[in-house]
Design a protein around this motif. Structure first.
Motif, short mmCIF file in Angstrom:
data_model
loop_
_atom_site.label_atom_id
_atom_site.label_comp_id
_atom_site.label_asym_id
_atom_site.label_seq_id
_atom_site.Cartn_x
_atom_site.Cartn_y
_atom_site.Cartn_z
N GLU A 64 -2.78 -1.70 4.48
CA GLU A 64 -1.93 -1.73 5.67
C GLU A 64 -1.38 -0.36 6.04
OE1 GLU A 64 -1.46 -4.22 7.85
OE2 GLU A 64 -3.02 -5.17 6.66
N TRP A 65 -1.44 0.59 5.14
CA TRP A 65 -1.00 1.95 5.42
C TRP A 65 -2.24 2.85 5.47
CZ3 TRP A 65 -2.13 5.80 1.88
CH2 TRP A 65 -2.57 5.38 0.63
N GLY A 66 -2.08 4.07 5.92
CA GLY A 66 -3.19 5.01 5.92
C GLY A 66 -4.05 4.92 7.16
N VAL A 100 -1.84 13.73 6.04
CA VAL A 100 -1.29 13.33 4.76
C VAL A 100 -0.42 12.10 4.98
CG1 VAL A 100 0.15 14.02 2.80
CG2 VAL A 100 -1.33 15.71 3.90
N PHE A 101 -0.67 11.07 4.18
CA PHE A 101 0.12 9.84 4.21
C PHE A 101 0.97 9.80 2.95
CE2 PHE A 101 -3.78 8.81 6.55
CZ PHE A 101 -3.25 8.28 7.72
N THR A 102 2.02 9.03 2.98
CA THR A 102 2.81 8.78 1.77
C THR A 102 2.32 7.48 1.16
OG1 THR A 102 4.73 9.91 2.69
CG2 THR A 102 5.12 8.40 0.85
N HIS A 103 1.87 7.56 -0.09
CA HIS A 103 1.39 6.37 -0.79
C HIS A 103 2.59 5.45 -1.02
CE1 HIS A 103 -0.36 3.79 -3.81
NE2 HIS A 103 -1.54 4.32 -3.57
N ALA A 152 5.08 6.90 -3.62
CA ALA A 152 5.79 7.85 -2.75
C ALA A 152 5.19 9.25 -2.86
CB ALA A 152 7.29 7.86 -3.03
N GLU A 153 3.98 9.37 -3.40
CA GLU A 153 3.28 10.65 -3.50
C GLU A 153 2.39 10.85 -2.27
OE1 GLU A 153 1.04 10.85 -7.09
OE2 GLU A 153 2.78 10.46 -8.36
N PRO A 154 2.04 12.10 -2.00
CA PRO A 154 1.14 12.36 -0.87
C PRO A 154 -0.28 11.84 -1.14
CG PRO A 154 2.23 14.39 -1.60
CD PRO A 154 2.55 13.33 -2.61
N VAL A 175 -13.66 8.80 6.45
CA VAL A 175 -12.50 9.41 5.81
C VAL A 175 -12.61 9.20 4.31
CG1 VAL A 175 -10.98 9.04 7.81
CG2 VAL A 175 -11.04 7.33 5.97
N ALA A 176 -11.88 10.03 3.57
CA ALA A 176 -11.71 9.83 2.13
C ALA A 176 -10.23 10.07 1.87
CB ALA A 176 -12.56 10.80 1.32
N VAL A 177 -9.57 9.11 1.28
CA VAL A 177 -8.16 9.24 0.96
C VAL A 177 -8.05 9.55 -0.54
CG1 VAL A 177 -5.90 8.13 0.94
CG2 VAL A 177 -7.48 7.73 2.84
N VAL A 178 -7.44 10.69 -0.83
CA VAL A 178 -7.38 11.18 -2.20
C VAL A 178 -5.94 11.51 -2.53
CG1 VAL A 178 -8.18 12.96 -3.80
CG2 VAL A 178 -9.70 12.18 -1.96
N ARG A 179 -5.45 10.99 -3.64
CA ARG A 179 -4.08 11.30 -4.08
C ARG A 179 -3.97 12.77 -4.41
NH1 ARG A 179 -2.01 6.73 -7.33
NH2 ARG A 179 -0.44 8.21 -8.08
N SER A 180 -2.84 13.36 -4.08
CA SER A 180 -2.62 14.76 -4.42
C SER A 180 -2.71 14.91 -5.93
CB SER A 180 -1.26 15.24 -3.90
OG SER A 180 -0.22 14.58 -4.57
N GLY A 181 -3.26 16.01 -6.37
CA GLY A 181 -3.43 16.24 -7.79
C GLY A 181 -4.78 15.80 -8.32
#
Length: 168
Positions: A84-86, A151-154, A158-160, A127-133
Motif C-alpha cells: 500500500e506504500w511505495g 525515496v519512501f519511508t518504509h 521508518a528507514e529510507p 522499479v526496484a525498491v531497495v532498503r538503504s544500506g
C-alpha cells in the motif's frame, strides 16, 4: 561487470519451490533487509501460487532462480508492486539469493534476463525498491542502469527505501 556472468535458468515457481525458498531464506543474513527472518512456510506457499498466477496473467513473475546443475538458488523476477506504500501501480523487479551464492554474478545474470522478459511482455519501465544500506542490491540496480528516482519511508522500520527506475 568485467567477468562473464554465470548460466542461470528462470522457471515459474512450483509447489516444491515454496519449500526450497523457505529453507534458503531461513538465513538471517539473507533476510537482513527483509524483516530479519524467514516467513512461515505458508507465506512461501502463497507467494509461489501468486507468482504462477502472475506468470499466466501477465507473462512475468518472481521466477525461481536455478543454476546450471538445477539447484534452486533463490528467486529473481518482476511483479506488480504488492504494498500500500511505495510505487503503487508500478512493476517491481526484485531478487533474493541464498547466502552461499552471493558474489558470483547470479543475481545480475538473472536480473538482465528478467529485463528482457518483462520488455517482451510489454512493460515499458520498472522499479526496484531497495532498503538503504543494502549495498549489494544497490550495486545490482547500478549494473542494470537504474537510477535513483525517489525515496519512501518504509512503514515498518521508518528507514529510507530507495526507489530506482529504468525505462525499457
Amino acid at each position: 561487470m568485467n567477468r562473464a556472468l554465470p548460466d542461470v535458468r528462470l522457471r515459474v515457481p512450483t509447489d516444491e519451490d515454496a519449500f526450497a525458498w523457505h529453507r534458503i531464506f531461513a538465513d538471517p543474513e539473507v533476510m537482513e533487509f527483509h524483516g530479519g527472518k524467514a516467513a512461515e512456510l505458508s507465506v512461501y506457499e502463497e507467494l509461489t501460487a501468486r507468482q504462477r498466477r502472475h506468470d499466466a496473467e501477465l507473462g512475468f513473475c518472481l521466477w525461481t532462480l536455478v543454476d546450471a546443475e538445477g539447484e534452486v538458488l533463490g528467486f529473481t523476477g518482476a511483479q506488480p508492486w504488492p504494498r500500500e506504500w511505495g510505487p503503487k501501480g508500478e512493476i517491481e523487479i526484485g531478487w533474493r539469493l541464498g547466502r552461499a551464492h552471493w558474489g558470483k554474478g547470479y543475481v545480475s545474470a538473472a536480473a538482465f534476463t528478467t529485463l528482457e522478459r518483462v520488455r517482451a511482455a510489454g512493460v515499458s519501465d520498472v522499479v526496484a525498491v531497495v532498503r538503504s544500506g543494502n549495498e549489494r542490491s544497490i550495486a545490482v540496480t547500478r549494473r542494470l542502469g537504474m537510477e535513483l528516482a525517489e525515496v519512501f519511508t518504509h512503514p515498518a522500520t521508518a528507514e529510507p527505501a530507495h526507489c530506482y527506475r529504468l525505462a525499457l
